[in-house]
Design a protein around this motif. Structure first.
Motif, short mmCIF file in Angstrom:
data_model
loop_
_atom_site.label_atom_id
_atom_site.label_comp_id
_atom_site.label_asym_id
_atom_site.label_seq_id
_atom_site.Cartn_x
_atom_site.Cartn_y
_atom_site.Cartn_z
N ALA A 55 0.92 -1.31 0.20
CA ALA A 55 0.07 0.06 0.10
C ALA A 55 0.84 1.18 -0.05
O ALA A 55 0.34 2.37 -0.29
CB ALA A 55 -0.99 -0.10 1.20
N MET A 58 1.17 3.78 -3.11
CA MET A 58 -0.08 4.21 -3.37
C MET A 58 -0.89 5.30 -2.36
O MET A 58 -1.41 6.23 -2.84
CB MET A 58 -1.01 3.12 -4.21
CG MET A 58 -0.70 2.54 -5.20
SD MET A 58 -0.57 3.66 -6.58
CE MET A 58 -2.27 4.13 -6.82
N MET A 59 -0.52 5.06 -1.06
CA MET A 59 -0.96 5.83 -0.14
C MET A 59 -0.52 7.35 -0.36
O MET A 59 -1.05 8.49 -0.15
CB MET A 59 -0.59 5.33 1.37
CG MET A 59 -1.91 4.25 1.68
SD MET A 59 -1.60 3.95 3.44
CE MET A 59 -2.49 5.38 4.24
N GLY A 62 -1.93 9.20 -3.12
CA GLY A 62 -3.29 9.83 -2.85
C GLY A 62 -3.10 10.82 -1.92
O GLY A 62 -3.86 12.16 -2.13
N LEU A 63 -2.16 11.10 -0.96
CA LEU A 63 -1.71 12.00 -0.09
C LEU A 63 -1.23 13.26 -0.92
O LEU A 63 -1.66 14.43 -0.73
CB LEU A 63 -0.80 11.17 0.83
CG LEU A 63 -0.46 12.58 2.16
CD1 LEU A 63 -1.57 13.19 2.84
CD2 LEU A 63 0.41 11.60 3.01
N GLY B 67 -6.07 1.29 -5.74
CA GLY B 67 -7.13 2.21 -5.47
C GLY B 67 -7.39 2.37 -4.11
O GLY B 67 -7.69 3.54 -3.49
N ALA B 69 -5.52 1.56 -1.32
CA ALA B 69 -4.43 2.23 -0.89
C ALA B 69 -4.46 3.88 -1.18
O ALA B 69 -4.16 4.66 -0.44
CB ALA B 69 -3.17 1.68 -1.31
N MET B 70 -4.64 4.15 -2.36
CA MET B 70 -4.68 5.72 -2.73
C MET B 70 -5.61 6.45 -2.10
O MET B 70 -5.21 7.77 -1.75
CB MET B 70 -4.89 5.99 -4.34
CG MET B 70 -4.65 6.86 -4.96
SD MET B 70 -4.91 7.00 -6.79
CE MET B 70 -6.42 8.22 -6.77
N GLY B 73 -4.91 7.12 1.17
CA GLY B 73 -3.99 8.50 1.27
C GLY B 73 -4.53 9.68 1.03
O GLY B 73 -4.54 10.76 1.68
#
Lengths: 199, 189
Positions: A55, A58-59, A62-63, B67, B69-70, B73
């Protein structure tokens, strides 16, 4: 430092990456990278993962997209990065300027008995990141290079991928809070302010 | 009821269903800023709408768990998102669903079904039939839409559940809404 082939020490690398960290946001992959980031100092702007292998990068994406004015640093391991390897393609396409991915590569699955990962057999994660399209992608073997990566994190001028070749040493665990709600809430409160506590 | 049944029966010849536009409007009103997806034909109209929207970041994934995980975030950074996927992609997400479950993060998943009503391809059956049970095993609140008129209200309800109670929620959009492919016909063409 005198021997160019000597492997880096993981906590030296992480301490340097987080030196004078300012307001950077950190996502740490599960296992030893989580303990390393926590050993450098537990912080509300850290999100240390205890699971969800694959993860971390990808986290970070998104952040980074949600907080374009902040710098985001993902610190994870080679096994964790390999499990989310497709993320490199996704991140290369999105090109977030404020995202750095630092992989601590000990060529081992450290938490499960130090079995070799693919990188021990020559799989080149920095080469894969470069081929995916992350143009600033390098293999780091000296503390001087670690300092350069640390500076790139703070500059935020393009996606960075750095593969840190580290010693496969097993160190004392330094544990951050384990509860996901605590980690999520304190991170959001730190980044977004008290309004994050309300719907 | 008769009206709905007639609509469903005629949808193969109907030019454009309106539910994707309603879903787009609902997701905009819910404040969705990041759209993560592995494409599916059933989502194509919604994907086009988001692609044309400068306020929304549309991210194509290599596999659906990226997705999950994204969007975790994104939530940490104060943005809401939606994951668009086909039922087969639900299987790819299972372990990653630990993240919204243990962290009490919202996750809105819109799942277009295969291996469902009228399926022609036997390889779609195992994951299609296992989709709802897999999601529920991982703590995702699941609702289904099996008529075009159900889709928008189900998405509205799931978005509210996800973003107001900080939990993962999925809407399964049944193959009866989307229309089943007939590969024998496609092969003849």
């Amino acid at each position: 430092m005198t021997n160019p082939n000597a492997l880096l020490h993981r906590r030296d690398v992480v301490n340097e990456l987080l030196r004078d960290r300012g307001d950077i946001l950190v996502v740490a992959g599960l296992g030893a990278p989580n303990w390393d980031v926590s050993a450098a100092g537990d912080h509300a702007n850290n999100f240390p993962l205890w699971g969800a292998m694959g993860a971390a990068a990808m986290m970070g994406l998104g952040l980074a997209l949600a907080q374009p004015k902040r710098k985001v640093l993902v610190i994870t391991g080679d096994g964790e990065m390999l499990m989310g390897i497709g993320s490199l393609a996704t991140i290369a396409v999105e090109k977030p300027a404020n995202l750095t991915i630092a992989v601590l590569d000990n060529e081992r699955f450290g938490e499960t008995g130090m079995q070799k990962t693919h990188t021990a057999s020559g799989v080149d994660l920095a080469g894969m990141a470069l081929a995916a399209g992350i143009r600033t992608s390098c293999t780091v073997r000296t503390m001087e290079q670690v300092s350069e990566i640390r500076d790139l994190v703070h500059q935020g001028k393009g996606t960075v991928f750095a593969l840190m070749k580290i010693n496969p040493e097993a160190l004392v665990f330094t544990l951050p809070p384990a509860d996901g709600v605590i980690l999520t809430t304190r991170f959001r409160q730190s980044v977004l302010g008290d309004e994050a506590l309300y719907n | 009821m008769a009206d709905t049944a007639a609509k469903t029966k005629d949808q193969a010849t109907a030019p454009l269903p309106s539910w994707p536009d309603d879903v787009y409007r609902i997701l905009k009103e819910a404040g969705v800023k990041q759209v993560a997806m592995v494409p599916d034909a059933g989502h194509s109209r919604l994907i086009r709408a988001f692609d044309a929207d400068p306020e929304t970041r549309l991210v194509t994934l290599t596999t659906e768990e990226e997705g999950v995980a994204m969007l975790a975030g994104a939530w940490l950074g104060g943005q809401r998102g939606v994951l668009l996927l086909q039922s087969s992609g639900v299987g790819n997400c299972i372990n990653m669903l630990s993240l919204p479950a243990i962290c009490h993060m919202p996750l809105l998943m819109l799942v277009t079904m295969r291996g469902d009503w009228g399926e022609f391809n036997p390889w779609q059956i195992p994951m299609g039939q296992g989709t709802q049970a897999s999601l529920e095993a991982m703590g995702v609140i699941v609702t289904r839409a099996d008529t075009p008129d159900d889709v928008a209200p189900m998405v509205w309800g799931a978005a509210n559940l996800a973003f107001n109670t900080w939990r993962p929620a999925a809407v399964l959009i049944g193959q009866r809404v989307l229309g089943a492919k007939n590969f024998k016909e496609l092969a003849r063409k």
